[in-house]
Structure formats: C-alpha cells, structure tokens
Enzyme design. Structure first.
Site, PDB file in Angstrom:
ATOM      1  N   HIS A  35       1.071  -1.505  -0.030  1.00 23.85           N
ATOM      2  CA  HIS A  35       0.484   0.036   0.099  1.00 23.85           C
ATOM      3  C   HIS A  35       1.430   1.370  -0.152  1.00 23.85           C
ATOM      4  CE1 HIS A  35      -2.303  -3.091   1.731  1.00 23.85           C
ATOM      5  NE2 HIS A  35      -3.000  -2.724   0.924  1.00 23.85           N
ATOM      6  N   GLY A  57      -6.185  12.157   8.401  1.00 25.93           N
ATOM      7  CA  GLY A  57      -6.814  11.147   7.789  1.00 25.93           C
ATOM      8  C   GLY A  57      -6.970  10.706   5.650  1.00 25.93           C
ATOM      9  N   ARG A  83      -5.339  16.351   2.776  1.00 32.63           N
ATOM     10  CA  ARG A  83      -4.896  17.405   4.583  1.00 32.63           C
ATOM     11  C   ARG A  83      -2.931  16.867   3.928  1.00 32.63           C
ATOM     12  NH1 ARG A  83      -8.629  16.481   8.961  1.00 32.63           N
ATOM     13  NH2 ARG A  83      -9.689  18.383   7.856  1.00 32.63           N
ATOM     14  N   ARG A 141      -3.126   3.737  -4.456  1.00 32.47           N
ATOM     15  CA  ARG A 141      -4.263   3.949  -4.029  1.00 32.47           C
ATOM     16  C   ARG A 141      -4.952   5.084  -4.282  1.00 32.47           C
ATOM     17  NH1 ARG A 141      -7.183  -1.029  -2.451  1.00 32.47           N
ATOM     18  NH2 ARG A 141      -6.272  -3.135  -3.247  1.00 32.47           N
ATOM     19  N   ARG A 180      -0.724  11.567  15.157  1.00 28.04           N
ATOM     20  CA  ARG A 180      -2.014  11.448  14.359  1.00 28.04           C
ATOM     21  C   ARG A 180      -2.896  13.407  14.515  1.00 28.04           C
ATOM     22  NH1 ARG A 180      -6.896  11.544  12.509  1.00 28.04           N
ATOM     23  NH2 ARG A 180      -8.198  11.427  13.510  1.00 28.04           N
ATOM     24  N   ILE A 181      -3.122  13.892  13.261  1.00 29.81           N
ATOM     25  CA  ILE A 181      -3.452  15.088  13.232  1.00 29.81           C
ATOM     26  C   ILE A 181      -4.744  14.954  12.131  1.00 29.81           C
ATOM     27  CG2 ILE A 181      -1.542  16.210  13.459  1.00 29.81           C
ATOM     28  CD1 ILE A 181      -1.357  16.392  10.396  1.00 29.81           C
ATOM     29  N   GLY A 182      -6.039  15.805  13.437  1.00 28.62           N
ATOM     30  CA  GLY A 182      -6.719  15.435  12.651  1.00 28.62           C
ATOM     31  C   GLY A 182      -7.764  16.252  13.211  1.00 28.62           C
ATOM     32  N   SER A 183      -8.853  16.427  12.449  1.00 30.25           N
ATOM     33  CA  SER A 183     -10.379  16.830  13.467  1.00 30.25           C
ATOM     34  C   SER A 183     -11.102  15.607  14.370  1.00 30.25           C
ATOM     35  CB  SER A 183     -11.780  17.236  11.911  1.00 30.25           C
ATOM     36  OG  SER A 183     -12.052  15.646  11.166  1.00 30.25           O
ATOM     37  N   GLU A 217     -13.439  10.086  17.224  1.00 31.18           N
ATOM     38  CA  GLU A 217     -12.712  10.040  16.390  1.00 31.18           C
ATOM     39  C   GLU A 217     -12.840   8.695  15.933  1.00 31.18           C
ATOM     40  OE1 GLU A 217      -8.866   9.163  16.385  1.00 31.18           O
ATOM     41  OE2 GLU A 217      -9.999   8.548  17.332  1.00 31.18           O
ATOM     42  N   MET A 218     -12.382   8.010  15.021  1.00 31.08           N
ATOM     43  CA  MET A 218     -12.134   7.226  14.502  1.00 31.08           C
ATOM     44  C   MET A 218     -10.493   6.122  14.355  1.00 31.08           C
ATOM     45  SD  MET A 218     -14.980   7.498  11.729  1.00 31.08           S
ATOM     46  CE  MET A 218     -14.969   5.559  11.438  1.00 31.08           C
ATOM     47  N   GLU A 219      -9.862   6.737  15.205  1.00 31.97           N
ATOM     48  CA  GLU A 219      -8.436   6.241  14.457  1.00 31.97           C
ATOM     49  C   GLU A 219      -7.297   5.721  15.293  1.00 31.97           C
ATOM     50  OE1 GLU A 219     -10.551   7.859  10.813  1.00 31.97           O
ATOM     51  OE2 GLU A 219      -9.297   9.361  12.028  1.00 31.97           O
ATOM     52  N   SER A 234     -13.641  19.708  15.155  1.00 33.70           N
ATOM     53  CA  SER A 234     -14.089  20.585  13.667  1.00 33.70           C
ATOM     54  C   SER A 234     -15.686  20.708  14.758  1.00 33.70           C
ATOM     55  CB  SER A 234     -13.884  19.959  12.860  1.00 33.70           C
ATOM     56  OG  SER A 234     -14.237  18.522  13.281  1.00 33.70           O
ATOM     57  N   ASP A 235     -16.448  19.881  15.009  1.00 36.59           N
ATOM     58  CA  ASP A 235     -17.524  20.008  15.406  1.00 36.59           C
ATOM     59  C   ASP A 235     -17.765  19.647  16.674  1.00 36.59           C
ATOM     60  OD1 ASP A 235     -18.504  17.157  14.745  1.00 36.59           O
ATOM     61  OD2 ASP A 235     -16.925  17.189  14.374  1.00 36.59           O
ATOM     62  N   ARG A 246     -12.479  25.045   7.647  1.00 35.50           N
ATOM     63  CA  ARG A 246     -11.343  23.967   9.058  1.00 35.50           C
ATOM     64  C   ARG A 246      -9.846  23.837   8.404  1.00 35.50           C
ATOM     65  NH1 ARG A 246     -14.608  18.407   9.698  1.00 35.50           N
ATOM     66  NH2 ARG A 246     -16.482  19.452   9.862  1.00 35.50           N
TER      67      ARG A 246
END
Length: 234
Positions: free
Chosen positions: A4, A20, A24, A43, A87-90, A179-181, A203-204, A217
């Site tokens: 991958h 994610g 970004r 991918r 990890r950097i994310g919302s 979040e999800m990760e 973010s929300d 954002r």
C-alpha cells in the site's frame, strides 16, 4: 515498497504525521515542510517527506477509520522503520466546556473494538499516548496560547452512529471527543515499540450541533500541526 506504500527505502522519515485525509497531508506538507516531495500515491493515499527545522518528517494519509489506519501504520512501523506516529485530524467534542477550534491531546482512547482486539481475547487493553510526546505537546500548546484539553477520547468504528445511550455514558465519564483512528494507532505503536500521540482539532460539537464550515477547517488546523511537530522534536 509495500503493498500500500510505494515509497523506496529511505523515503520515509522516522517521524510520521498522519492525517486521515490524503489532501490534508498534501496541504500540511506544502505549508509546514521544507522541500517536500511526494513519496506515495498508491490508491490515492498521498505521502510526502521533507524537513521541518532541519529534521526529516513524513506526512502520510491514513484514510478514515481504524481498519484503514491499521494498514498504513503497520507498514510504516514494520517495513519503513517509523519510530513516531502523530495523528493530526478533526474530532467531535462531547463535553460542554470544549469549544470549536480547541485542540485535544488524547491521553487515552476508548473503543468498542479495534482491528487488534482479537489479539487480546478476553483482555480489555487500554491504549494510551506516549508520555514524552504528550508532555511536550502540552508545553507547545501552552507556549502558543492555544486552548487545549488533555484526557480520554473515543475511537468509533462507525461514522453514522446510532447509539445515543453510549454517547451519553461517555460524556458522563468525561470522554472529551470522538474520532475514528487513535485507539488502533496507540495499540500498534505499543506493539512495535514506537511513540504515538493524537493531536486533534475540534471541528464539530455533538452536544450543541455546531460545526466549522469546510472552508474554515484548514485555517484552524495550523496550530494542531505546529504542536505536533514541536512535540515530535522537543
């Protein structure tokens, strides 16, 4: 080169920031790294390597959800010798005192299940951040005057959640955001003897229904990236 990740040996730095969204990753690399070059596009999952204040850094997308992150984190740690994953994310806030654009530094990550759950069988493993990274991130946020919160978050394996009862209990028990990760990333880092931390921007808000417009954002995510980089090289 792995299944991958199309990077050649030496293309991936020991410090990897993982948003994610692959776009970004491109945005962060172009804005914060010197001489960034693309090292992966398999991918459509973009990865870039450059330098930050003279130190090599890779910024590589993880995709959404723990299953997707697990693929990239495993290959980065196992095959490319990554030593630090951030990890950097919302994230979506779950507590009334947490506001939009605040930064969350995830000390722990609860979950219903992760791709690694079957390894532990009956054990409820507790994924947590690397203390050195967490301490340095707090110092960086304080120095920058960025509103931030340290504590537990929830890594969900679904985006369109229909468990208001579970959300209520998590809020009751002080979970800061969802979040999800992160839970899987912390578990994999522990397994491979690496450091990991999630630095997240709100973010929300699940309680108020507030949300940042998409065009706002990125403008609010710069502090998160700077905190992550400063923590990595403190």
């Amino acid at each position: 080169m792995t299944i991958h990740i199309g990077a050649a040996p030496g293309d991936i730095a020991e410090t990897v920031l993982m948003p994610g969204d692959p776009m970004r990753a491109k945005w962060a690399a172009e804005r914060f790294l010197d001489a960034p070059r693309q090292v992966n596009a398999v991918r459509g999952m973009l990865g870039f390597t450059g330098n930050w204040r003279g130190d090599p850094v890779t910024i590589h997308g993880s995709g959404m959800g723990m299953a997707s992150l697990s693929i990239y984190a495993n290959e980065l740690l196992r095959d490319y010798g990554a030593k630090t994953l951030i990890r950097i994310g919302s994230t979506g806030a779950m507590q009334p005192h947490v506001a939009l654009r605040d930064v969350i530094l995830a000390m722990t990550a609860s979950s219903v299940g992760t791709p690694s759950s079957t390894i532990f069988r009956e054990l409820n493993y507790a994924p947590c951040a690397d203390w050195g990274l967490l301490r340095s991130a707090v110092a960086a946020a304080e120095a920058r005057g960025v509103p931030h919160h340290v504590g537990g978050i929830y890594s969900s394996d679904t985006f369109y959640d229909e468990r208001p009862d579970l959300n209520e209990q998590m809020t009751r028990h002080g979970i800061l955001a969802v979040e999800m990760e992160t839970a899987e990333m912390y578990t994999l880092a522990a397994r491979h003897g690496a450091r990991a931390l999630s630095v997240l921007t709100v973010s929300d808000h699940l309680q108020t229904g507030e949300a940042l417009p998409s065009e706002d954002r990125e403008a609010g995510f710069g502090d998160m990236v700077e905190i992550a980089l400063e923590a990595a090289f403190a």
